[in-house]
Design an enzyme around this catalytic site. Structure first.
Site, PDB file in Angstrom:
ATOM      1  CB  SER A   1      -3.263  -7.117  -6.498  1.00 24.96           C
ATOM      2  OG  SER A   1      -2.791  -6.218  -5.498  1.00 24.96           O
TER       3      SER A   1
ATOM      4  CE1 TYR B   1      -2.156  -4.282 -11.040  1.00 22.91           C
ATOM      5  CE2 TYR B   1      -2.275  -3.945  -8.664  1.00 22.91           C
ATOM      6  CZ  TYR B   1      -1.801  -4.664  -9.755  1.00 22.91           C
ATOM      7  OH  TYR B   1      -0.982  -5.748  -9.548  1.00 22.91           O
TER       8      TYR B   1
END
Lengths: 79, 251
Positions: free
Chosen positions: B145, B158
Site C-alpha cells: 500500500s 497497517y
C-alpha cells in the site's frame, strides 16, 4: 557404502545435476560440484526431509562436503 | 504480450474488491487461478461469475484463514493440488485493517494486522519459493500500500506491515534472483473498496484533492499491473515497488 551414504549421494546427484562419479566423499559442494549458497541450503533441507533429522543453522554451515553430510546424518541417526 | 496460458496463479484475498479484479485479469490472460480467502461462499460466487464468461475449468476455490499459521503454511500445496500443477504465480493480496490512533491501539490490533498482512505473506512466499527455486521459474507479487511508504495517521499497524512487505520483498528478490524467480511489490493508492468505504466523507474528499489524477482508484486500475509483473515480459523486473496511486505519492 552405507545406506545413508548412498542416499546422500543420490540426493546430491539429483539436486545439483552432477555426474555420480563426481560425488566423492571429499567433494565440496561449492568448490567441486558447482553449488551456490542457495543450493547448499536446499541440499540441507533435502537431507532433513529425507532422513527426518533437524540440522540447525550452525551445523549446516559446517557441512561443506559430501562426507560432512554423511557423517552428520550418521551421528544423528546413531544418537 | 502478457499471456499467462498454462500458468497456475494463487490469489489470496480473492473475495475482496481488488482481489476479484486480479483474479479476473489473470484468468483473462489464460492463467489457471486458485482463489483463496476466508469466505468460501463468496469465493464460489466470484469464481462462478468470472467463469460464466468462459474458462470455468481454470478457476478453483481454496479457502484458508491466514491468521492461522498452519493454514498459511499449507495453502500453497493445497492450491497446487486443486489446480493439478505447480504454482507459477503467487499474489499476496489478502489484508485487513484495524485503524486507530497509536495511543488507543491495542496490542491485539497491532498483532492481528502484522500477522495477517505480513507474517502470512511471508509464510506463503516461503512455501511457494521452495518449488519455484527448484523449477527455476516463478513470480511473486505482494500487494502492499502507498501508506507503507508515506505512513498514515491511524494506521501505524497497517503501514508497518506494508512497509515490512516492501523490505521482505526486496530481500526475497535477492535470494531468488539467481533462479530466475522474481519478487515484486505493488503499492496501490486509495482504491474504492469495502476497506476504504468506511472512511468519513470529508476525509475521502481531502484524499481525492491530493490525487493529481483527480479520483480514487478502482480495483481495475490495479489488476493490469499485477498481470504485467506476473508475465514473462517482466522477467528483468525484481525487488521493485510499483506505485499505482493516481500520482498521490510520487516515490
Amino acid at each position: 557404502m552405507s545406506e545413508i551414504a548412498d542416499k546422500v549421494k543420490k540426493i546430491v546427484v539429483e539436486h545439483l545435476g552432477v555426474d555420480e562419479s563426481k560425488v566423492t566423499p571429499d567433494a565440496s559442494f561449492i568448490d567441486d560440484l558447482g553449488a551456490d549458497s542457495l543450493d547448499t541450503v536446499e541440499l540441507v533441507m533435502a537431507f532433513e526431509e529425507a532422513f527426518s533429522v533437524e540440522i540447525p543453522e550452525d551445523a549446516a554451515e559446517k557441512i561443506t562436503t559430501v562426507k560432512d553430510a554423511i557423517d552428520y546424518i550418521e551421528k544423528q541417526k546413531a544418537a | 504480450m502478457f499471456r499467462l496460458d498454462g500458468k497456475v496463479a494463487l490469489v489470496t484475498g480473492a473475495s475482496g474488491g481488488i482481489g476479484r479484479e486480479i483474479v479476473r485479469a489473470l484468468h483473462a490472460q489464460g492463467a489457471t487461478v486458485v482463489l483463496s480467502g476466508t469466505r468460501q461462499a463468496v469465493l464460489e460466487e466470484v469464481a462462478a461469475s468470472i467463469g460464466a464468461e468462459g474458462g470455468a475449468d481454470r478457476l478453483h476455490v481454496c479457502p484458508a484463514d491466514l491468521s492461522d499459521a498452519t493454514a498459511a503454511d499449507a495453502l500453497v500445496a493445497a492450491a497446487e493440488e486443486k489446480a493439478g500443477a505447480p504454482l507459477a504465480i503467487l499474489v499476496n493480496n489478502a489484508g485487513l485493517t484495524r485503524d486507530t490512533l497509536a495511543i488507543r491501539m491495542k496490542d491485539e490490533d497491532w498483532s492481528r494486522v502484522l500477522d495477517v498482512d505480513l507474517a502470512a505473506p511471508f509464510r506463503l512466499c516461503r512455501a511457494a519459493l521452495k518449488g519455484m527455486l527448484r523449477r527455476r521459474a516463478g513470480r511473486i507479487i505482494n500487494i502492499a500500500s502507498v501508506v507503507g511508504v508515506t505512513g498514515n495517521a491511524g494506521q501505524a499497524n497497517y503501514a508497518a506491515a506494508k512497509a515490512g512487505m516492501i523490505g521482505m520483498g526486496k530481500s526475497l528478490a535477492q535470494e531468488a534472483g539467481s533462479r530466475g524467480v522474481t519478487v515484486n511489490t505493488l503499492a496501490p493508492g486509495f482504491i474504492q473498496t469495502a476497506m476504504t468505504d468506511v472512511l468519513p466523507e470529508a476525509q475521502k474528499e481531502k484524499l481525492v484533492g491530493s490525487i493529481p489524477l483527480g479520483r480514487m482508484g478502482q480495483p481495475g486500475d490495479i489488476a493490469p499491473a499485477v498481470v504485467y509483473l506476473a508475465s514473462d515480459e517482466a522477467g528483468w523486473v525484481t525487488g521493485a515497488t510499483l506505485h499505482v496511486n493516481g500520482g498521490m505519492a510520487m516515490v
